[in-house]
Write a protein that holds these residues in place. Sequence first.
Motif, PDB file in Angstrom:
ATOM      1  N   SER A   1       0.826  -1.211   0.000  1.00  0.00           N
ATOM      2  CA  SER A   1       0.000   0.000   0.000  1.00  0.00           C
ATOM      3  C   SER A   1       0.865   1.268   0.000  1.00  0.00           C
ATOM      4  N   LEU A   2       2.155   1.140   0.331  1.00  0.00           N
ATOM      5  CA  LEU A   2       3.061   2.282   0.346  1.00  0.00           C
ATOM      6  C   LEU A   2       3.831   2.440  -0.971  1.00  0.00           C
ATOM      7  N   ALA A   3       3.733   1.445  -1.844  1.00  0.00           N
ATOM      8  CA  ALA A   3       4.474   1.479  -3.104  1.00  0.00           C
ATOM      9  C   ALA A   3       3.715   2.281  -4.154  1.00  0.00           C
ATOM     10  N   ASP A   4       4.441   3.087  -4.909  1.00  0.00           N
ATOM     11  CA  ASP A   4       3.866   3.848  -6.005  1.00  0.00           C
ATOM     12  C   ASP A   4       4.537   3.395  -7.293  1.00  0.00           C
ATOM     13  N   THR A   5       3.803   2.726  -8.174  1.00  0.00           N
ATOM     14  CA  THR A   5       4.374   2.208  -9.408  1.00  0.00           C
ATOM     15  C   THR A   5       4.033   3.076 -10.623  1.00  0.00           C
ATOM     16  N   LYS A   6       3.437   4.242 -10.405  1.00  0.00           N
ATOM     17  CA  LYS A   6       3.079   5.113 -11.525  1.00  0.00           C
ATOM     18  C   LYS A   6       4.334   5.568 -12.262  1.00  0.00           C
TER      19      LYS A   6
ATOM     20  N   ASN B   1       3.256  13.095 -21.863  1.00  0.00           N
ATOM     21  CA  ASN B   1       2.014  13.420 -21.159  1.00  0.00           C
ATOM     22  C   ASN B   1       1.169  12.178 -20.885  1.00  0.00           C
ATOM     23  N   ILE B   2       1.743  10.994 -21.077  1.00  0.00           N
ATOM     24  CA  ILE B   2       1.033   9.738 -20.796  1.00  0.00           C
ATOM     25  C   ILE B   2       1.465   9.232 -19.429  1.00  0.00           C
ATOM     26  N   GLU B   3       0.512   9.046 -18.532  1.00  0.00           N
ATOM     27  CA  GLU B   3       0.821   8.499 -17.205  1.00  0.00           C
ATOM     28  C   GLU B   3       0.097   7.172 -17.050  1.00  0.00           C
ATOM     29  N   ARG B   4       0.796   6.175 -16.540  1.00  0.00           N
ATOM     30  CA  ARG B   4       0.233   4.842 -16.342  1.00  0.00           C
ATOM     31  C   ARG B   4       0.442   4.386 -14.905  1.00  0.00           C
ATOM     32  N   GLU B   5      -0.364   3.419 -14.499  1.00  0.00           N
ATOM     33  CA  GLU B   5      -0.337   2.923 -13.119  1.00  0.00           C
ATOM     34  C   GLU B   5       0.726   1.859 -12.878  1.00  0.00           C
ATOM     35  N   ILE B   6       0.993   1.016 -13.864  1.00  0.00           N
ATOM     36  CA  ILE B   6       1.973  -0.056 -13.665  1.00  0.00           C
ATOM     37  C   ILE B   6       3.084   0.059 -14.711  1.00  0.00           C
ATOM     38  N   PRO B   7       4.319  -0.288 -14.360  1.00  0.00           N
ATOM     39  CA  PRO B   7       5.445  -0.095 -15.270  1.00  0.00           C
ATOM     40  C   PRO B   7       5.607  -1.215 -16.297  1.00  0.00           C
ATOM     41  N   ILE B   8       4.594  -1.393 -17.140  1.00  0.00           N
ATOM     42  CA  ILE B   8       4.650  -2.437 -18.156  1.00  0.00           C
ATOM     43  C   ILE B   8       4.288  -1.819 -19.501  1.00  0.00           C
ATOM     44  N   ILE B   9       5.079  -2.126 -20.517  1.00  0.00           N
ATOM     45  CA  ILE B   9       4.769  -1.739 -21.889  1.00  0.00           C
ATOM     46  C   ILE B   9       4.653  -3.038 -22.676  1.00  0.00           C
ATOM     47  N   ALA B  10       3.550  -3.207 -23.387  1.00  0.00           N
ATOM     48  CA  ALA B  10       3.323  -4.434 -24.147  1.00  0.00           C
ATOM     49  C   ALA B  10       2.891  -4.091 -25.557  1.00  0.00           C
ATOM     50  N   SER B  11       3.035  -5.032 -26.452  1.00  0.00           N
ATOM     51  CA  SER B  11       2.603  -4.865 -27.828  1.00  0.00           C
ATOM     52  C   SER B  11       1.623  -5.974 -28.153  1.00  0.00           C
ATOM     53  N   ALA B  12       0.493  -5.617 -28.751  1.00  0.00           N
ATOM     54  CA  ALA B  12      -0.537  -6.605 -29.065  1.00  0.00           C
ATOM     55  C   ALA B  12      -0.216  -7.319 -30.371  1.00  0.00           C
ATOM     56  N   MET B  13       0.929  -7.964 -30.422  1.00  0.00           N
ATOM     57  CA  MET B  13       1.316  -8.764 -31.584  1.00  0.00           C
ATOM     58  C   MET B  13       1.261 -10.227 -31.169  1.00  0.00           C
ATOM     59  N   ASP B  14       0.776 -11.079 -32.041  1.00  0.00           N
ATOM     60  CA  ASP B  14       0.602 -12.492 -31.709  1.00  0.00           C
ATOM     61  C   ASP B  14       1.854 -13.137 -31.133  1.00  0.00           C
ATOM     62  N   GLY B  15       3.014 -12.813 -31.699  1.00  0.00           N
ATOM     63  CA  GLY B  15       4.249 -13.437 -31.240  1.00  0.00           C
ATOM     64  C   GLY B  15       4.814 -12.838 -29.972  1.00  0.00           C
ATOM     65  N   VAL B  16       4.258 -11.725 -29.501  1.00  0.00           N
ATOM     66  CA  VAL B  16       4.801 -11.046 -28.329  1.00  0.00           C
ATOM     67  C   VAL B  16       3.845 -11.155 -27.152  1.00  0.00           C
ATOM     68  N   VAL B  17       2.629 -10.650 -27.313  1.00  0.00           N
ATOM     69  CA  VAL B  17       1.622 -10.674 -26.248  1.00  0.00           C
ATOM     70  C   VAL B  17       0.289 -11.070 -26.859  1.00  0.00           C
ATOM     71  N   ASP B  18      -0.358 -12.055 -26.296  1.00  0.00           N
ATOM     72  CA  ASP B  18      -1.690 -12.454 -26.733  1.00  0.00           C
ATOM     73  C   ASP B  18      -2.640 -11.264 -26.625  1.00  0.00           C
ATOM     74  N   VAL B  19      -3.559 -11.122 -27.571  1.00  0.00           N
ATOM     75  CA  VAL B  19      -4.469  -9.977 -27.597  1.00  0.00           C
ATOM     76  C   VAL B  19      -5.261  -9.864 -26.292  1.00  0.00           C
ATOM     77  N   ARG B  20      -5.746 -10.990 -25.764  1.00  0.00           N
ATOM     78  CA  ARG B  20      -6.500 -10.946 -24.494  1.00  0.00           C
ATOM     79  C   ARG B  20      -5.623 -10.453 -23.350  1.00  0.00           C
ATOM     80  N   MET B  21      -4.360 -10.861 -23.356  1.00  0.00           N
ATOM     81  CA  MET B  21      -3.432 -10.404 -22.325  1.00  0.00           C
ATOM     82  C   MET B  21      -3.166  -8.908 -22.483  1.00  0.00           C
ATOM     83  N   ALA B  22      -3.020  -8.436 -23.721  1.00  0.00           N
ATOM     84  CA  ALA B  22      -2.800  -7.013 -23.959  1.00  0.00           C
ATOM     85  C   ALA B  22      -3.990  -6.192 -23.466  1.00  0.00           C
TER      86      ALA B  22
END
Length: 76
Positions: free
Chosen positions: A32-37, A42-63
């Motif tokens: 509860s004390l951790a801040d992962t933003k 000008n793009i701010e996100r909550e979790i430090p993950i960048i993914a690509s919705a390509m079949d060979g990289v990340v499944d579309v449902r996972m993206a």
Amino acid sequence: MEIQLGRGKTARRAYGIDEIALAPGNRTLDPSLADTKWRIGNIEREIPIIASAMDGVVDVRMAVRLSQLGALVSST
């Protein structure tokens, strides 16, 4: 670390996802004390993950799920 390519050209060492391992540290932090933003421009996100919705990289449902959780997901 720079690698000499010749004719005055250099390159940096890059790492693939299979070359990175996360290991627990010596200290424990209450989640509860951790801040992962994070922010890129000008793009701010909550979790430090960048993914690509390509079949060979990340499944579309996972993206889609990562996007719902706050990750930055590219569709190209």
